[in-house]
Design an enzyme around this catalytic site. Structure first.
Site, mmCIF file in Angstrom:
data_model
loop_
_atom_site.group_PDB
_atom_site.id
_atom_site.type_symbol
_atom_site.label_atom_id
_atom_site.label_comp_id
_atom_site.label_asym_id
_atom_site.label_seq_id
_atom_site.Cartn_x
_atom_site.Cartn_y
_atom_site.Cartn_z
ATOM 1 N N LYS A 1 0.862 -1.196 -0.153
ATOM 2 C CA LYS A 1 0.126 0.009 0.000
ATOM 3 C C LYS A 1 0.781 1.145 -0.067
ATOM 4 O O LYS A 1 1.813 1.161 0.551
ATOM 5 C CB LYS A 1 -0.662 -0.066 1.062
ATOM 6 C CG LYS A 1 -2.084 -0.753 1.309
ATOM 7 C CD LYS A 1 -2.778 -0.875 2.543
ATOM 8 C CE LYS A 1 -4.100 -1.808 2.629
ATOM 9 N NZ LYS A 1 -4.919 -1.504 1.557
ATOM 10 N N ARG B 1 -10.468 -11.430 1.320
ATOM 11 C CA ARG B 1 -11.342 -12.575 0.821
ATOM 12 C C ARG B 1 -10.495 -13.721 0.597
ATOM 13 O O ARG B 1 -11.243 -15.047 0.715
ATOM 14 C CB ARG B 1 -11.615 -12.092 -0.630
ATOM 15 C CG ARG B 1 -10.537 -11.875 -1.709
ATOM 16 C CD ARG B 1 -10.980 -10.922 -2.706
ATOM 17 N NE ARG B 1 -11.222 -9.720 -2.501
ATOM 18 C CZ ARG B 1 -11.344 -8.559 -3.502
ATOM 19 N NH1 ARG B 1 -11.586 -8.948 -4.480
ATOM 20 N NH2 ARG B 1 -11.371 -7.486 -3.085
HETATM 21 N N1 BES Z 1 -8.113 -3.715 4.269
HETATM 22 C C1 BES Z 1 -8.495 -3.222 2.944
HETATM 23 C C2 BES Z 1 -9.664 -2.553 2.685
HETATM 24 C C3 BES Z 1 -9.576 -1.150 3.104
HETATM 25 C C4 BES Z 1 -8.891 -0.298 2.335
HETATM 26 C C5 BES Z 1 -10.464 -0.748 4.150
HETATM 27 C C6 BES Z 1 -8.801 1.096 3.060
HETATM 28 C C7 BES Z 1 -10.253 0.521 4.509
HETATM 29 C C8 BES Z 1 -9.752 1.495 3.873
HETATM 30 C C9 BES Z 1 -8.401 -4.474 1.932
HETATM 31 O O1 BES Z 1 -7.524 -5.730 2.323
HETATM 32 C C10 BES Z 1 -7.828 -4.190 0.679
HETATM 33 O O2 BES Z 1 -6.475 -3.704 0.673
HETATM 34 N N2 BES Z 1 -8.639 -4.071 -0.237
HETATM 35 C C11 BES Z 1 -8.303 -3.498 -1.762
HETATM 36 C C12 BES Z 1 -8.983 -4.582 -2.764
HETATM 37 C C13 BES Z 1 -8.262 -4.387 -3.991
HETATM 38 C C14 BES Z 1 -6.711 -4.217 -3.822
HETATM 39 C C15 BES Z 1 -9.120 -5.138 -5.052
HETATM 40 C C16 BES Z 1 -8.845 -2.192 -1.839
HETATM 41 O O3 BES Z 1 -9.930 -2.123 -1.260
HETATM 42 O O4 BES Z 1 -8.263 -1.209 -2.116
HETATM 43 MN MN MN Z 2 -5.630 -5.448 1.735
#
Ligand code: BES
Ligand code: MN
Ligand code: ZN
Length: 500
Positions: free
Chosen positions: A282, A356
């Site tokens: 990230k 997921r």
């Molecule tokens: N834990 C995150 C989701 C999240 C992101 C919650 C920002 C709150 C704020 C999850 O594991 C994630 O990183 N999801 C990605 C999925 C994408 C790579 C398809 C997302 O939502 O960007």
């Molecule tokens: Mn994630």
């Protein structure tokens, strides 16, 4: 915070009661028409009437006014709280907002004792017992502090004692206050776990907290780690965990409130104690908030605590998949293909779509081993749900319409709302892989929906709901911290289920 009932007789007696603060509500329309407002106005020689003339009375939900040393009444302070308009569609939630504002103002006032008469002013937004329930939740919430890791803002605050007016208190009011207190305790536990820093709140820490909860509340807790966990074949879960030096844990907590043969309601929580994204790392801005990526797991523990406190006559099992998602030499790579517990293969195109992966294994494990009546998973799953619904509603996905209706109703009733999102087959083509049964990402369009559709591939013929709480489980900014959602919604749903 000590919350008790007090029977004071009639409004005239209430007005003369000695207390640090009397808290009362005012309707937006005709604020002086309730019997309590009339009694206070009369005893104080027209104080409220004068404030009405100068248009200083708080009327909207969220508005409050604190008056010191009001003449003619027994309280040292009078806290007036607006209760809002009467024809709004979000009636219950605006009543919760009114209770929250009143509770925050009460605590800011430094009163140690209080008489809480907010529910004595009737409105058509919510029932008296619902307003009492909101009040109890709001008082606990406003009193919450997370100060284990710094010098407390205030040294030795005396325990506040709030008396709820008991006049005409029916058994329904007492019941809903009991439920609200249990939900509030569950919320506080969930907030504590969410707020705990990620170097402390590891998968092992979550397991220890679950074991402690089990000891305190006589819940049976099992923790799987090491070779025992490996033997269960949760390869997708392990693929996420393998990038971290912190070992993963699978936690199972049982509340046996119903007969042994009754199929359980199973709550499954995403417990990523820190989500760096893995190799698909990230961006660093705001990455600290990914300590909250275990809020689904925390809500499972908070809800189980409430079930135990209420001795709910229903079987509830909490299942938490806890791990970190880190980059490292052993981390999974984009392009890896893993064989999930269900046997379906998954191409990991983005290691940041890790929730997921651990949830699909937890879901298939639950169906294989626990013979569930209903499964509800709770997960901070996608940033996309924050784009869709903001921070107001949790995203609700279901494979059965009646389950959606029950959960939406529980959300309305508790002021912890959810919004029904689609789960059509039409989204499934986005999850096609060139090498595996499924890809773990479906592109930007409908990101929270394709995440839910991914999970749906691992759920058979059992009623299942998925709550995406990425926008509701915590708040950012100056008051950054866990909210405890969706514990109130779940407690309400389980209470409804238990009294069938
Ligand atoms: N834990 C995150 C989701 C999240 C992101 C919650 C920002 C709150 C704020 C999850 O594991 C994630 O990183 N999801 C990605 C999925 C994408 C790579 C398809 C997302 O939502 O960007
Ligand atoms: Mn994630
Ligand atoms: Zn995540």
């Amino acid at each position: 915070m000590d919350i008790q009932w007090q029977d004071v007789g009639d409004d005239a007696a209430l007005v003369q009661c000695e207390t640090d603060c009397l808290v009362m509500g005012l309707c937006e329309k005709n604020p002086l028409e309730s019997p309590l407002a009339e009694a206070i106005d009369q005893a104080s020689g027209g104080l409220l009437s004068r404030l009405q003339q100068t248009r200083e009375l708080p009327r909207k939900a969220g508005d409050t006014l604190l008056l010191h040393a009001p003449a003619g009444i027994g309280a040292k302070r009078l806290l007036l709280a607006g209760l809002g308009a009467s024809e709004k569609a979000d009636g219950a939630r605006s009543s919760l907002a009114a209770a929250r504002a009143a509770a925050a103002a009460l605590i800011a006032s430094r009163a140690v004792t209080a008489l809480w008469a907010l529910a004595e002013t009737p409105t058509n937004l919510c029932s008296r017992s619902q307003m009492l329930a909101f009040s109890v939740r709001a008082l606990h919430e406003a009193d919450y502090r997370f100060e284990q890791y710094r010098k407390p803002a205030e040294e030795s605050v005396p325990e506040r004692r709030v008396s709820l007016i008991a006049a005409a208190a029916d058994t329904q009011a007492r019941r809903s206050v009991r439920v609200a207190a249990a939900a509030a305790h569950g919320v506080a536990l969930t907030r504590d776990l969410g707020n705990t820093p990620p170097n402390v709140c590891t998968p092992r820490y979550l397991a220890e907290q679950a074991l402690a909860l089990g000891r305190d509340w006589e819940l049976a807790v099992e923790v799987f780690g090491g070779t025992e966990l490996e033997a269960l074949g949760l390869h997708a879960f392990q693929a996420v965990a393998q990038g971290s030096v912190e070992p993963p844990r699978l936690i199972v907590i049982r509340h046996q409130g119903g007969p042994p043969e009754q199929a359980p309601i199973v709550l499954v929580g995403k417990g990523v104690t820190f989500d760096a994204g893995g190799i698909s790392i990230k961006p660093s801005a705001g990455m600290d908030e990914m300590k909250f990526d275990m809020c689904g797991a925390a809500a499972v523990l908070g809800t189980l605590r409430a079930c135990a406190e209420l001795a709910l006559p229903v079987n509830v099992i909490g299942v938490v998949a806890a791990c970190e998602n880190m980059p490292g030499g052993r981390a999974q790579r984009p392009g890896d293909v893993i064989r999930s517990h269900s046997g379906k293969t998954i191409e990991v195109l983005d290691t940041d779509a890790e929730g997921r992966l651990l949830l699909c294994d937890a879901l298939s494990y639950v169906q294989q081993t626990l013979a569930p009546d209903t499964i509800i998973d709770l997960a901070t799953l996608t940033g996309s749900i924050v784009i869709a619904l903001g921070h107001v509603h949790s995203g609700l996905f279901v494979n059965r319409d009646p389950l959606a209706a029950a959960l939406l109703r529980a959300g309305e009733q508790s002021g912890d709302s959810a919004w029904w999102m689609p789960l059509d087959e039409d989204y499934q083509p986005q999850l096609k892989s060139t090498v595996a049964d499924l890809a773990n990402v479906g592109g930007r369009p409908g990101g929270s929906i394709t995440a839910a559709c991914f999970l749906a591939n691992f759920v058979g013929d059992v009623p299942w709901a998925h709550l995406d709480i990425a926008g509701t489980a915590w708040t950012s900014g100056a008051n950054k911290g866990g909210t405890g959602r969706p514990v109130p919604l779940l407690v309400q749903y389980l209470v409804d289920r238990a009294s069938l």
